[in-house]
Write an enzyme that holds these catalytic residues in place. Sequence first.
Site, mmCIF file in Angstrom:
data_model
loop_
_atom_site.group_PDB
_atom_site.id
_atom_site.type_symbol
_atom_site.label_atom_id
_atom_site.label_comp_id
_atom_site.label_asym_id
_atom_site.label_seq_id
_atom_site.Cartn_x
_atom_site.Cartn_y
_atom_site.Cartn_z
ATOM 1 N N THR A 14 0.789 -1.166 0.150
ATOM 2 C CA THR A 14 0.013 0.058 -0.056
ATOM 3 C C THR A 14 0.893 1.305 -0.097
ATOM 4 O O THR A 14 0.610 2.135 -0.854
ATOM 5 C CB THR A 14 -0.938 -0.129 1.124
ATOM 6 N N ASP A 53 1.508 -6.407 -4.243
ATOM 7 C CA ASP A 53 0.630 -6.281 -3.068
ATOM 8 C C ASP A 53 1.212 -7.220 -2.190
ATOM 9 O O ASP A 53 1.363 -8.445 -2.602
ATOM 10 C CB ASP A 53 -0.755 -6.429 -3.609
ATOM 11 N N SER A 54 1.148 -7.126 -0.735
ATOM 12 C CA SER A 54 1.708 -8.216 -0.015
ATOM 13 C C SER A 54 0.806 -9.335 0.005
ATOM 14 O O SER A 54 1.453 -10.440 0.643
ATOM 15 C CB SER A 54 1.953 -7.957 1.448
ATOM 16 N N THR A 85 1.056 -4.330 4.238
ATOM 17 C CA THR A 85 0.767 -4.714 5.690
ATOM 18 C C THR A 85 -0.064 -5.978 5.902
ATOM 19 O O THR A 85 0.267 -6.698 6.942
ATOM 20 C CB THR A 85 -0.153 -3.516 6.332
ATOM 21 N N ASP A 86 -0.700 -6.537 4.735
ATOM 22 C CA ASP A 86 -1.515 -7.777 4.849
ATOM 23 C C ASP A 86 -0.806 -8.889 5.331
ATOM 24 O O ASP A 86 -0.957 -9.809 6.330
ATOM 25 C CB ASP A 86 -2.416 -7.978 3.873
#
EC number: 3.5.1.1
Length: 331
Positions: A14, A53-54, A85-86
């Site tokens: 993000t 994206d994680s 962050t995920d």
Amino acid sequence: MSNKKLLLLSTGGTIASVVSEEGLVPKESGETLIKRLEKLPYDIDIKDILQLDSSNIQPEEWRTIAENIYDARNDYDGIVLSHGTDTMAYTASMLTFMLQKINIPVVLTGSQVPINVVLSDAPDNLRLAFAASATCKPGIYLAFDRKVMLGCRSVKVRTINFNAFESVNYPVVAQVTSDGLVFNEEAKIPSHDGKTVLNTEIDPHVAVIKLFPGFDPNLLYAMVNNGCQGIVIEGYGLGGMNFIRRNIVAVIGDLIKKGIPVIATSQCLYERSDLTRYEVGRLALLEGAISACDMTTESAVTKLMWALGQSMDVKEIAQFFETNIAGEVTL
């Protein structure tokens, strides 16, 4: 005194995302992230190693990240890893095992809002991560919302709030106050001797089961029959598991006899699992279930993956889970 020499490894997330027709997509480079900060009192190099994206960061990416950190460890005083962050807590935990005895501080950070948004939390998180990488003891950390946490104790607990991560069952290592970055004397960072060890051999064929009333334990057999090599079960309370009618305890014992390690933890976020307290836990312990004690699920899963990657058998894995590698468990 010369400035600390630091490295930013960017992986997307993000923090580096921009708006597109498909939603937020990681597009910004590490250089762009740094340009959005005022000048920092460090000598910073930048390397973009991923742009994901994680949710898409998996074991293959963990290896890439670990190898880049290992290759750069002797050229820098600290490393910052920008990350979505995920899955950040999973990456932080896995790096703890892939990079044992790391000789510099490695600090993961990200943001809940992209850095190109006016009120983003990204600038503060990045500044904190750089300060932590310049001052913390060697180890793997996560810096977020004015707190520095041990990486293997961090858990994402909120989806949109800036206070997204908490340090579970372990004191916060440091936090930002009006006095600057203040370290917590109660957070004992494990010290170590010897050279950094890079070992990225893991077996990701594991499963996490959150126990619920009515769960059919035969589903565990189905998982093993389809290639699952180890299971983490989030039991009730201190780790209790039912044995009336749907006898999950008996199935655990059978799987362990077949060489499949079963790790018992609690679905409660805080405090420890303790299989010795109640009958429903003691029976599982007698069948060979391995207690995760007060580890996070993220640490238990990654520790199990790493242990399986070393071809450890059930007995060796049990001993490994009774070993504190880098602060991930209180024994």
